[in-house]
Write an enzyme that holds these catalytic residues in place. Structure first.
Site, short mmCIF file in Angstrom:
data_model
loop_
_atom_site.label_atom_id
_atom_site.label_comp_id
_atom_site.label_asym_id
_atom_site.label_seq_id
_atom_site.Cartn_x
_atom_site.Cartn_y
_atom_site.Cartn_z
N HIS A 258 -1.38 -2.60 -6.92
CA HIS A 258 -2.10 -2.09 -5.63
C HIS A 258 -3.58 -2.41 -5.86
CE1 HIS A 258 -2.95 1.06 -2.29
NE2 HIS A 258 -3.07 -0.19 -1.75
N ASN B 231 -3.08 6.40 -1.25
CA ASN B 231 -2.93 6.41 0.21
C ASN B 231 -2.17 7.64 0.86
OD1 ASN B 231 -4.11 4.13 1.45
ND2 ASN B 231 -2.55 2.72 0.52
N SER C 242 0.67 -1.39 -0.13
CA SER C 242 0.13 -0.02 0.02
C SER C 242 0.70 1.25 0.08
CB SER C 242 -0.87 0.13 1.15
OG SER C 242 -1.44 -1.23 1.58
N GLU D 8 -3.82 0.27 -8.90
CA GLU D 8 -2.75 1.38 -9.02
C GLU D 8 -1.63 0.51 -9.43
OE1 GLU D 8 -2.26 5.17 -6.26
OE2 GLU D 8 -2.35 3.33 -5.36
#
Ligand code: NAD
Length: 299
Positions: A155, A205, A134, A167
């Site tokens: 991701h 994130n 992440s 991602e």
């Protein structure tokens, strides 16, 4: 293309090995097998493999009930998933290894080292190495491998069978060919790839976690009750889920790890994890998976 109908496989990737069968690993195994790929699902914890297969079967049945897949796809998808507790058996002839172990740099480095040692040396040059991290730097993870050009961040989002975004993160040595292969694989899985560069937290994130951390600060400082904080974001900002409930869903340990990565990576105090988040993780209140986070859950 309807999910479950993808039979035109990636020219390069014929089977996928997934290392780590937890929250994300079982979801990734689900979508890969449903798209027609043979999957080798590996976990060091045998019980976790049993739970993963149960979860996949339950989720496939739910999709069949909703008419999203053909009921016959449930059995044919499950048959494509083989489970392993021995990493060497799972990776020896892998075209692609997807690492989905917990978000700790030392553990991930150790696993990548094992993967390098375990793959048939003749295949190493063409094997794709993907990590579902992440927030950890792809370039840093790739430092330890012989072919960093083959390593990429892939991701997925939770719950994997439902969320369409993946991602794709390019490390400083990731080759364009690796990107293209994984981009096309992502589409075959029925997902949408988004290309991003290797900065702490990537895009998702870097934006999401500071918001969650700020919501925890708001609770910690007594700005409002947890339900009120969540309602402000669902009713006022049209978020489908409030940030505290979302944090429980992601896992508070995962949230804390990501905040630590952002804090260390940017060296900026604005990413300091909230003391309440630290305290809850120390107590083992990790959210849905332990039955207690900001809210209480059945486990
Ligand atoms: P998890 O704790 O649910 O699962 C991790 C699994 O790895 C466990 O089943 C554990 O037994 C296994 N494992 C641990 N050490 C191992 C080893 N040495 N060899 C093989 N298996 C081992 O974690 P998760 O939530 O699935 O997260 C996995 C990765 O995905 C992390 O990098 C995390 O940051 C990332 N991620 C998580 C989410 C999320 O919402 N949970 C979303 C996107 C990405």
């Amino acid at each position: 293309m309807k999910i479950g109908e993808a039979q035109m496989h990636n020219q390069h990737i014929h089977s996928i090995t997934i290392v780590g069968a937890g929250t994300m690993g079982n979801g990734i195994a689900h979508v890969c097998a449903l798209a027609g790929f043979p999957v080798k699902l590996m976990d060091s914890n045998e019980e976790q493999l049993r739970i993963a297969l149960q979860t996949i079967e339950k989720n496939l049945n739910r999709m069949a009930e909703k008419g999203k897949i053909n009921p016959n796809d449930v059995a044919s998808t499950l048959i494509r998933i083989q489970t392993y507790t021995d990493i060497n058996q799972a990776i020896i002839d892998a075209d692609m290894v997807l690492e989905v172990v917990p978000e700790h740099l030392s553990l991930k480095k150790l696993i990548w080292n094992q993967i390098e040692q375990g793959i048939d040396p003749k295949r190493l040059k063409q094997t794709i190495f993907a990590t579902n991290t992440s927030s950890i730097s792809i370039s840093e993870l790739a430092q330890g491998v012989t072919h960093p050009e083959n390593m990429i961040g892939m991701h997925f989002f939770n719950p994997v069978p439902v969320m369409s975004l993946v991602e794709l993160i390019l490390g400083n040595k990731t080759s364009e060919q690796t990107f293209k292969t994984v981009e096309s694989l992502t589409r075959e899985l029925g997902k949408i790839p988004i290309r991003v560069h290797d900065f702490p937290g990537f895009v998702s994130n870097r934006i999401l976690m500071p918001m969650i951390n700020e919501a925890i600060y708001a609770l910690h400082e007594g700005v409002a009750e947890k339900e009120a904080i969540d309602q402000v974001m669902t009713l006022g900002m049209a978020h489908p889920m409030g940030p505290l409930r979302l944090a429980d869903f992601i896992g508070l340990d995962v949230c804390l790890n990501i905040m630590n990565v952002l804090h260390k990576g940017f060296q900026d105090a604005k990413y300091t994890p909230c003391p309440l988040l630290r305290e809850m993780v120390e107590k083992g209140h990790l959210g849905n998976k332990t039955g207690q986070g900001f809210y209480i859950y059945d486990v």
